[in-house]
Design a protein around this motif. Structure first.
Motif, PDB file in Angstrom:
ATOM      1  N   PHE A  60      -3.665   2.666  -2.428  1.00  0.00           N
ATOM      2  CA  PHE A  60      -3.340   3.752  -1.514  1.00  0.00           C
ATOM      3  C   PHE A  60      -4.131   3.647  -0.214  1.00  0.00           C
ATOM      4  O   PHE A  60      -5.275   3.168  -0.193  1.00  0.00           O
ATOM      5  N   PHE A  61      -3.511   4.167   0.850  1.00  0.00           N
ATOM      6  CA  PHE A  61      -4.166   4.332   2.151  1.00  0.00           C
ATOM      7  C   PHE A  61      -3.846   5.752   2.608  1.00  0.00           C
ATOM      8  O   PHE A  61      -2.676   6.131   2.684  1.00  0.00           O
ATOM      9  N   ASN A  62      -4.878   6.531   2.939  1.00  0.00           N
ATOM     10  CA  ASN A  62      -4.665   7.931   3.296  1.00  0.00           C
ATOM     11  C   ASN A  62      -5.452   8.271   4.553  1.00  0.00           C
ATOM     12  O   ASN A  62      -6.692   8.282   4.541  1.00  0.00           O
ATOM     13  N   LEU A 115     -14.808   5.431   6.864  1.00  0.00           N
ATOM     14  CA  LEU A 115     -13.895   5.110   5.771  1.00  0.00           C
ATOM     15  C   LEU A 115     -14.592   5.342   4.439  1.00  0.00           C
ATOM     16  O   LEU A 115     -15.778   5.048   4.296  1.00  0.00           O
ATOM     17  N   THR A 116     -13.827   5.843   3.470  1.00  0.00           N
ATOM     18  CA  THR A 116     -14.322   5.977   2.102  1.00  0.00           C
ATOM     19  C   THR A 116     -13.375   5.219   1.183  1.00  0.00           C
ATOM     20  O   THR A 116     -12.149   5.366   1.291  1.00  0.00           O
ATOM     21  N   LEU A 117     -13.935   4.407   0.297  1.00  0.00           N
ATOM     22  CA  LEU A 117     -13.121   3.562  -0.576  1.00  0.00           C
ATOM     23  C   LEU A 117     -13.487   3.787  -2.031  1.00  0.00           C
ATOM     24  O   LEU A 117     -14.668   3.818  -2.399  1.00  0.00           O
ATOM     25  N   CYS A 118     -12.447   3.933  -2.853  1.00  0.00           N
ATOM     26  CA  CYS A 118     -12.591   4.024  -4.313  1.00  0.00           C
ATOM     27  C   CYS A 118     -11.838   2.845  -4.918  1.00  0.00           C
ATOM     28  O   CYS A 118     -10.657   2.637  -4.627  1.00  0.00           O
ATOM     29  N   LEU A 162       0.844  -1.199   0.000  1.00  0.00           N
ATOM     30  CA  LEU A 162       0.000   0.000   0.000  1.00  0.00           C
ATOM     31  C   LEU A 162       0.876   1.245   0.000  1.00  0.00           C
ATOM     32  O   LEU A 162       1.867   1.320   0.740  1.00  0.00           O
ATOM     33  N   ARG A 163       0.508   2.191  -0.829  1.00  0.00           N
ATOM     34  CA  ARG A 163       1.176   3.489  -0.809  1.00  0.00           C
ATOM     35  C   ARG A 163       0.442   4.373   0.199  1.00  0.00           C
ATOM     36  O   ARG A 163      -0.740   4.663   0.029  1.00  0.00           O
ATOM     37  N   LEU A 214      -8.168   4.001  -0.191  1.00  0.00           N
ATOM     38  CA  LEU A 214      -8.957   4.004   1.041  1.00  0.00           C
ATOM     39  C   LEU A 214      -8.618   5.244   1.861  1.00  0.00           C
ATOM     40  O   LEU A 214      -7.449   5.494   2.161  1.00  0.00           O
ATOM     41  N   PHE A 215      -9.640   6.009   2.213  1.00  0.00           N
ATOM     42  CA  PHE A 215      -9.487   7.197   3.047  1.00  0.00           C
ATOM     43  C   PHE A 215      -9.993   6.889   4.455  1.00  0.00           C
ATOM     44  O   PHE A 215     -11.119   6.406   4.623  1.00  0.00           O
TER      45      PHE A 215
END
Length: 473
Positions: free
Chosen positions: A358-360, A421-424, A279-280, A410-411
């Motif tokens: 990504f994970f932010n 959490l919000t996921l795209c 994961l970035r 993933l936010f």
């Protein structure tokens, strides 16, 4: 909200300065160039009550911040083949003045805030900041600030807003309690072009090269052509997920974000049939004392590779924390060089690059990040989790856009009494909808919290045997 009038105040601080862009500024520059010309989705917005301050005093507070932080008076251009930042020594700040509607102040000021947030900033001209003062019966009630993402990342915008509130609270006696200002972006760019900066960048690029050379191809490969812009979006708001994250973090001696990061990697690897996931992670990179209060675009990427082993969830998450910390130490480099290196390594491996996971963590306020964890009684926890699950709210979102270079993003929006959490996701990459993945992540972490010491493989196997839930709207 009535039609606005305007007020203006001039700022003047030192001399104008010019220098190359920092690595963090360059990262945002590349994202903005990828967006449509009129896109304003990255603009930052915040507001604060003003207490008993007059219009002139509110204007002076904002002027102080613009003079204090060079990024709030900086423009960006391409010059002689290079990217340049130019700090203005003087200029004018314009404020919209507008009567607010009745009722709750936060709700009343929201339309005014959206008014100044809307529209892309011209990053080559003018201030990267817009301001408005909301009035009630002609008396200031709130001030709203919008800023370009080239001027501030999410973390430093909270620094600006915290300082705004502190100075307003100090009243006419002055800006009491402000911390010593960190170095400015032009000075940071000077470090990045120095021998010490070059050494730091080389360590980062070497670390990324080692990871990219052996990471599963699924973590690097693109899934879309430019014509395939559709993405699946979902949002979950889960008290059970928050409780599970706190419990697992306490048992694993890591923070809650790491508990979520590790669990996400575990579930992602399971979906893809891989022995690991990479994961970035978006990192604020404020590691040194001279950068702790840095105001500017500073975020960069860390690559966190987590291997699935025959170990308990607590051991897995403890290891994830150590791996993440090491990855964060290797996150500072020119993003263009980093991407070029990734692409070269991927192509050597026969992979078409451009799709990343990504994970932010976007919880930027000190109140959110420093909130004390809940007291957890291990004997009551299983029942509390079962009672919390029915309060989960899962929503499929209708978004048109996608994240640059991402097939999974993933936010972490919030994590206190509930986890948001919000996921795209790219449907061509993940064999589950965004909503199903979020629901499975909740089940995975709840089961792990209810069953201390359970091997991660056993947790995932149990989850895989269960049918996926339906969407909730």
């Amino acid at each position: 909200m009535t039609d606005p009038t305007t007020a203006r105040v001039r700022f003047h601080e030192g001399h104008s300065r010019t220098g190359p862009m920092t690595w963090g500024q360059r990262a945002i520059w590349e994202v903005i160039r990828w967006l449509p010309p009129d896109d304003d989705s990255l603009n930052q917005l915040g507001w604060a009550p003003v207490g008993s301050a007059t219009v002139a005093q509110v204007c002076d507070v904002v002027r102080l911040l613009v003079e204090r932080h060079e990024s709030l008076r900086t423009t960006y251009t391409e010059h002689d083949g290079g990217l340049v930042q130019h700090v203005a020594a003087s200029g004018e700040i314009e404020f919209l003045l507008c009567e607010l509607g009745p009722g709750d102040l936060a709700e009343a000021v929201a339309p005014l805030g959206e008014r100044i947030r809307a529209g892309a900033f011209d990053n080559a001209a003018g201030l990267p900041l817009r301001a408005a003062i909301g009035l009630r019966a002609g008396v200031p009630a709130a001030v709203a600030i919008a800023a370009s993402h080239l001027a501030v990342d999410g973390w430093s915008f909270q620094i600006v807003m915290d300082e705004l509130r502190a100075v307003l609270a100090a009243g006419p006696d002055g800006p009491a309690g402000l911390r010593e200002r960190s170095r400015q972006p032009v000075d940071r760019a000077g470090f990045e072009t120095s021998e010490a900066g070059a050494r730091r960048e080389k360590r980062t690029l070497d670390y990324w090269a080692r990871q990219a050379s052996t990471v599963p191809a699924s973590m690097l490969a693109t899934t879309s052509t430019p014509q395939q812009l559709d993405r699946d979006w979902a949002h979950i708001d889960s008290p059970a997920l928050a409780l599970a994250a706190h419990a697992l973090a306490a048992r694993s001696r890591c923070n809650t974000a790491t508990a979520l990061l590790g669990s996400t990697a575990l579930l992602l690897a399971s979906h893809l049939g891989e022995p690991e996931a990479a994961l970035r992670v978006i990192v604020s990179t404020r590691f040194k004392p001279e950068d702790e209060e840095f105001v500017g675009a500073f975020n960069q990427n860390a690559i966190v590779r987590l291997h699935v082993k025959d170990e308990s969830t607590e051991q897995f998450l403890s290891g994830a924390a150590r791996t993440a910390l090491n990855a964060y130490r290797h996150s500072e480099a020119c993003p263009v060089r980093m991407e070029e290196q990734l692409e070269e390594i991927a192509r050597r491996r026969g992979i078409t690059p451009g799709g990343y996971c990504f994970f932010n963590d976007i919880r930027f306020s000190a109140e959110e990040r420093n909130a004390p964890p809940p007291e957890i009684d291990p004997l009551k926890l299983p029942t509390q989790l079962d009672e919390a699950l029915p309060r989960t709210r899962l929503t499929r979102l209708d978004h048109e856009g996608r994240q640059s270079g991402a097939k999974f993003f993933l936010f972490l929006d919030g994590l206190r009494e509930s986890c948001a959490l919000t996921l795209c996701t790219d449907p061509r990459f993940l064999p589950a909808s965004a909503g199903d993945f979020l629901q499975e992540l909740e089940r995975l972490m709840v089961r792990a919290a209810q069953s201390p010491g359970t091997p991660v493989g056993e947790l995932v196997d149990r989850l895989r045997r269960r049918p996926r839930g339906a969407h909730h709207d």
